[in-house]
Scaffold this motif. Structure first.
Motif, PDB file in Angstrom:
ATOM      1  N   ASP A 184      28.075  -6.929  -4.964  1.00  0.00           N
ATOM      2  CA  ASP A 184      29.123  -5.898  -5.016  1.00  0.00           C
ATOM      3  C   ASP A 184      29.248  -5.097  -3.718  1.00  0.00           C
ATOM      4  OD1 ASP A 184      26.906  -4.246  -5.118  1.00  0.00           O
ATOM      5  OD2 ASP A 184      27.244  -3.550  -7.170  1.00  0.00           O
ATOM      6  N   GLU A 185      28.388  -5.396  -2.734  1.00  0.00           N
ATOM      7  CA  GLU A 185      28.547  -4.788  -1.408  1.00  0.00           C
ATOM      8  C   GLU A 185      29.641  -5.486  -0.607  1.00  0.00           C
ATOM      9  OE1 GLU A 185      24.778  -4.758   0.568  1.00  0.00           O
ATOM     10  OE2 GLU A 185      23.763  -3.691  -1.049  1.00  0.00           O
ATOM     11  N   ILE A 186      30.049  -6.677  -1.046  1.00  0.00           N
ATOM     12  CA  ILE A 186      31.146  -7.409  -0.401  1.00  0.00           C
ATOM     13  C   ILE A 186      32.455  -6.862  -0.942  1.00  0.00           C
ATOM     14  CG2 ILE A 186      32.201  -9.663  -0.016  1.00  0.00           C
ATOM     15  CD1 ILE A 186      29.421 -10.898  -0.397  1.00  0.00           C
ATOM     16  N   LYS A 187      33.221  -6.191  -0.101  1.00  0.00           N
ATOM     17  CA  LYS A 187      34.409  -5.456  -0.549  1.00  0.00           C
ATOM     18  C   LYS A 187      35.651  -6.325  -0.660  1.00  0.00           C
ATOM     19  CE  LYS A 187      31.930  -1.815  -0.800  1.00  0.00           C
ATOM     20  NZ  LYS A 187      31.453  -1.407  -2.138  1.00  0.00           N
ATOM     21  N   ALA A 188      35.698  -7.415   0.069  1.00  0.00           N
ATOM     22  CA  ALA A 188      36.887  -8.273   0.037  1.00  0.00           C
ATOM     23  C   ALA A 188      36.572  -9.582   0.751  1.00  0.00           C
ATOM     24  CB  ALA A 188      38.079  -7.583   0.691  1.00  0.00           C
ATOM     25  N   PRO A 232      28.044 -10.822  12.057  1.00  0.00           N
ATOM     26  CA  PRO A 232      27.766 -11.744  10.954  1.00  0.00           C
ATOM     27  C   PRO A 232      26.348 -11.537  10.421  1.00  0.00           C
ATOM     28  CG  PRO A 232      27.802 -12.925  13.060  1.00  0.00           C
ATOM     29  CD  PRO A 232      28.161 -11.504  13.352  1.00  0.00           C
ATOM     30  N   VAL A 233      26.218 -11.487   9.107  1.00  0.00           N
ATOM     31  CA  VAL A 233      24.893 -11.271   8.515  1.00  0.00           C
ATOM     32  C   VAL A 233      24.432 -12.473   7.687  1.00  0.00           C
ATOM     33  CG1 VAL A 233      25.097  -8.770   8.508  1.00  0.00           C
ATOM     34  CG2 VAL A 233      25.920 -10.050   6.536  1.00  0.00           C
ATOM     35  N   ALA A 234      25.338 -13.365   7.308  1.00  0.00           N
ATOM     36  CA  ALA A 234      24.979 -14.585   6.585  1.00  0.00           C
ATOM     37  C   ALA A 234      26.119 -15.577   6.723  1.00  0.00           C
ATOM     38  CB  ALA A 234      24.712 -14.297   5.107  1.00  0.00           C
ATOM     39  N   GLN A 235      25.778 -16.866   6.787  1.00  0.00           N
ATOM     40  CA  GLN A 235      26.838 -17.866   6.910  1.00  0.00           C
ATOM     41  C   GLN A 235      26.339 -19.234   6.498  1.00  0.00           C
ATOM     42  OE1 GLN A 235      27.925 -18.972  11.100  1.00  0.00           O
ATOM     43  NE2 GLN A 235      26.554 -17.284  11.618  1.00  0.00           N
ATOM     44  N   HIS A 236      27.284 -20.109   6.189  1.00  0.00           N
ATOM     45  CA  HIS A 236      26.963 -21.499   5.881  1.00  0.00           C
ATOM     46  C   HIS A 236      28.147 -22.357   6.301  1.00  0.00           C
ATOM     47  CE1 HIS A 236      24.516 -24.575   3.935  1.00  0.00           C
ATOM     48  NE2 HIS A 236      25.635 -25.087   3.439  1.00  0.00           N
ATOM     49  N   GLN A 253      24.193 -16.622  -1.268  1.00  0.00           N
ATOM     50  CA  GLN A 253      22.787 -16.629  -1.682  1.00  0.00           C
ATOM     51  C   GLN A 253      21.883 -16.164  -0.546  1.00  0.00           C
ATOM     52  OE1 GLN A 253      21.689 -17.230  -4.935  1.00  0.00           O
ATOM     53  NE2 GLN A 253      19.922 -16.227  -3.962  1.00  0.00           N
ATOM     54  N   ALA A 254      22.198 -16.597   0.683  1.00  0.00           N
ATOM     55  CA  ALA A 254      21.429 -16.128   1.836  1.00  0.00           C
ATOM     56  C   ALA A 254      21.585 -14.615   2.012  1.00  0.00           C
ATOM     57  CB  ALA A 254      21.883 -16.858   3.097  1.00  0.00           C
ATOM     58  N   PHE A 255      22.782 -14.114   1.758  1.00  0.00           N
ATOM     59  CA  PHE A 255      23.068 -12.675   1.812  1.00  0.00           C
ATOM     60  C   PHE A 255      22.201 -11.924   0.793  1.00  0.00           C
ATOM     61  CE2 PHE A 255      25.917  -9.164   0.302  1.00  0.00           C
ATOM     62  CZ  PHE A 255      26.034  -8.448   1.489  1.00  0.00           C
ATOM     63  N   ILE A 256      22.126 -12.458  -0.418  1.00  0.00           N
ATOM     64  CA  ILE A 256      21.306 -11.848  -1.475  1.00  0.00           C
ATOM     65  C   ILE A 256      19.824 -11.912  -1.109  1.00  0.00           C
ATOM     66  CG2 ILE A 256      20.570 -12.097  -3.887  1.00  0.00           C
ATOM     67  CD1 ILE A 256      23.440 -13.149  -4.467  1.00  0.00           C
ATOM     68  N   ASP A 257      19.417 -13.046  -0.546  1.00  0.00           N
ATOM     69  CA  ASP A 257      18.013 -13.215  -0.165  1.00  0.00           C
ATOM     70  C   ASP A 257      17.581 -12.221   0.917  1.00  0.00           C
ATOM     71  OD1 ASP A 257      17.856 -15.268  -1.970  1.00  0.00           O
ATOM     72  OD2 ASP A 257      18.021 -16.878  -0.474  1.00  0.00           O
ATOM     73  N   ARG A 258      18.549 -11.683   1.633  1.00  0.00           N
ATOM     74  CA  ARG A 258      18.238 -10.673   2.655  1.00  0.00           C
ATOM     75  C   ARG A 258      18.221  -9.261   2.062  1.00  0.00           C
ATOM     76  NH1 ARG A 258      21.123 -14.658   5.533  1.00  0.00           N
ATOM     77  NH2 ARG A 258      20.047 -15.341   7.432  1.00  0.00           N
ATOM     78  N   ILE A 305      29.741 -13.876   6.230  1.00  0.00           N
ATOM     79  CA  ILE A 305      29.794 -12.510   5.730  1.00  0.00           C
ATOM     80  C   ILE A 305      29.521 -11.568   6.900  1.00  0.00           C
ATOM     81  CG2 ILE A 305      28.824 -10.831   4.111  1.00  0.00           C
ATOM     82  CD1 ILE A 305      28.003 -13.243   2.347  1.00  0.00           C
ATOM     83  N   PHE A 306      30.497 -10.716   7.203  1.00  0.00           N
ATOM     84  CA  PHE A 306      30.402  -9.744   8.290  1.00  0.00           C
ATOM     85  C   PHE A 306      30.139  -8.356   7.729  1.00  0.00           C
ATOM     86  CE2 PHE A 306      33.190 -13.061   9.966  1.00  0.00           C
ATOM     87  CZ  PHE A 306      32.728 -13.236  11.261  1.00  0.00           C
ATOM     88  N   ASN A 307      29.451  -7.530   8.518  1.00  0.00           N
ATOM     89  CA  ASN A 307      29.416  -6.118   8.160  1.00  0.00           C
ATOM     90  C   ASN A 307      30.594  -5.412   8.810  1.00  0.00           C
ATOM     91  OD1 ASN A 307      28.716  -5.433  10.837  1.00  0.00           O
ATOM     92  ND2 ASN A 307      26.529  -5.327  10.377  1.00  0.00           N
TER      93      ASN A 307
END
Length: 551
Positions: free
Chosen positions: A107-111, A59-63, A97-102, A52-54
């Motif tokens: 719904d902040e993920i646009k695409a 990158p702000v979260a990854q697996h 889930q890591a993104f949420i945990d931060r 997940i990139f801003n």
């Protein structure tokens, strides 16, 4: 002096920081862009990741998950199609889930964008959605007998000019032919008109959209251009090519070709933690890396050192058919009245997989990143040259009858010499590709942008700069393939609207490796590599294929 000898006494080569723009101007509204996020599925040859990139490309979260490689026979390379889907879904769940945990919200993920290993071929039952055979991976060489046969067919001389690809084991076309001829379930589905064909992007999009629920069956232009079924000029399937390969369009369902960046064509997530999020971008992995390196202008180039190694050179809005052993391909198609952009490509079958060979097959190292340490334990290659032709040699040689061969072994040879020769093999082949690109384009590259796993090795990148004689430019954030897919998706949903807005993305803290040996020394080493390539030619013949299955 041997390759990278200038740095042998200081194994940790220290590249210099790349000069940054100092005019103080910026086109990025960083505060605003850091509030937008894009997910990127990066489905590679050996592993899957979700990042997940801003909006600034960070990158702000990854697996990441590695999956099984299936080698049923010598020269065969397969994947379990369902395992690939499972790995994608697991990576999405874990990274999100890591993104949420931060502290973020879904719904902040646009695409979401997708990038994938290319040429790898999947077939499934159009009525049930179930795969009919394992995916045949791009390095698989079981079709080399078919390649010989098809080269003798009437019309073979026209194929390259239509699709930009030479007849080889690499593209998807002959993989599909082999499946129809040799797998009863596939042949029956074909005869009954219920055979669906696709590359990994199509297979994933079909699944992520709920399989038969929405029955999304599409591919983007960059992936379609790797099948040998697409006309480069029209960016549509060619009846002439399909006829040449004996493929009846009434019996096989081909994915619809759409632009790489599109808000509607790729559907949306049908289930899971990101249910309802739009899928808006899709690029073959090497095209995605070019986009991630901001290779938007003709003459820009990048080299990705992954399982294989792939060098793409942007040639603009008209395809250039190579006369020197390279591939012509669609780099990307961002739609919205823009024309497709094309590239010349050089493909090296073995790069990181050569390092894994030393680790897994020979036990030289315990982890891939230790290759530089082992290679630095000796001052040079000790006279060893390793032609890593495990799947023959790709561009610009196209030698299907070669096998991996090490020349120059003596009682002096140590593991470190072979490790260094393994790294050098990729660098030498990159030099051969660059030379061919210069002949095809009429322009000499002044700098090479790099990414991928092997680019983490300072020694390897210094070696590369020495061999090609131009600076090597490495970003600090090297997930450029995933970033490219995110950029394609972001364009579709208007996070960015013009390429100029992307010029500053992933430009911070880039490092440059300058050549530090003479041109004469570099040329001497490259000539030695050339001799080794010629000596490994013809190891396999039509009558003696080392017990490999023939088509």
């Amino acid at each position: 002096m041997s390759v990278a000898n200038a740095s042998a006494n200081n194994p940790e080569v220290q590249p210099k920081p790349k000069e940054q723009l100092t005019n103080g101007e910026t086109k990025l509204d960083e505060k605003k862009l850091k509030q937008f996020f894009i997910g990127s599925i990066d489905q590679g040859t050996t592993s899957t990741r979700f990042i997940i990139f801003n909006g600034t490309g960070e990158p702000v979260a990854q697996h990441q998950i590695e999956f099984n490689q299936i080698y049923a026979h010598s020269g065969w390379h397969e994947h379990d199609p369902q395992e690939i889907v499972d790995s994608v879904e697991q990576c999405i769940e874990q990274a999100t889930q890591a993104f949420i945990d931060r502290g973020h919200k879904v719904d902040e993920i646009k695409a979401i964008g997708i990038t994938n290993q290319r040429e790898t071929t999947v077939v499934w039952d159009s009525n049930t959605g179930e795969p009919l055979y394992n995916a045949i991976a791009w390095p698989d060489t079981r079709t080399k007998g078919l390649v010989r046969d098809f080269k003798e067919r009437e019309g073979a001389d026209d194929v390259l000019n239509i699709c930009g690809l030479p007849l080889s084991t690499y593209p998807s076309s002959l993989k599909l032919v082999w499946l129809i001829e040799h797998v009863d379930a596939v042949k029956q589905a074909y005869e009954e008109g219920r055979l669906s064909f696709g590359t990994i992007d199509s297979w994933l999009l079909f699944h992520l959209n709920g399989k038969l629920e929405k029955n999304v069956h599409v591919t983007d232009a960059s992936n379609a251009s790797r099948t040998m079924f697409m006309d480069l000029n029209t960016v549509q399937y060619s009846d002439k090519l399909l006829s040449f390969f004996g493929i009846d369009r009434n019996k096989v369902k081909l994915p619809k070709i759409v632009p790489s960046s599109c808000p509607d064509s790729f559907g949306s997530m049908a289930a899971g933690i990101l249910k309802g999020i739009k899928i808006a971008g899709c690029l073959g992995d090497q095209s995605a890396a070019l986009v991630g390196q901001q290779g938007f202008t003709p003459g820009s180039a990048k080299n990705t050192y992954g399982t294989g190694c792939f060098l793409l050179y942007n040639v603009g809005e008209k395809p250039v058919i190579s006369k020197h052993g390279l591939l012509a391909t669609v780099a990307y198609d961002f739609g919205r009245s823009r024309k497709p952009v094309y590239a010349l490509e050089g493909s090296i079958a073995v790069a990181g997989s050569g390092v894994k060979f030393l680790m897994n097959n020979l036990g030289f190292i315990t982890h891939s990143h230790k290759i530089s340490e082992l290679a630095s334990s000796v001052k040079d290659n000790g006279g060893c040259v390793f032609v890593t032709a495990f799947s023959g040699l790709f561009a610009p040689y196209w030698i299907d009858d070669a096998k991996g061969t090490i020349f120059g072994i003596t009682q002096f040879t140590e593991r470190g010499h072979i490790a260094r020769a393994t790294l050098e093999a990729t660098c030498f082949q990159t030099k051969a590709i660059l030379d061919a690109m210069e002949l095809d384009s009429g322009h000499k590259l002044t700098e090479l942008a790099v990414d991928g796993g092997m680019s983490n090795s300072n020694l390897c990148m210094q070696t590369q700069a020495n061999i090609i004689g131009i600076p090597v430019d490495r970003p600090a954030m090297r997930e450029t393939t995933a970033l490219g897919a995110a950029i394609a998706a972001g364009f579709a949903v208007d996070i960015w609207k013009e390429f100029d807005e992307l010029k500053e993305i992933n430009q911070k803290d880039r490092m440059v490796f300058e050549p530090n040996i003479t041109k004469e020394e570099s040329e001497t080493m490259f000539k030695k590599w050339g001799r080794a390539v010629e000596m490994c030619r013809g190891w396999l013949s039509a009558d003696d294929t080392n017990n490999e299955p023939e088509s």
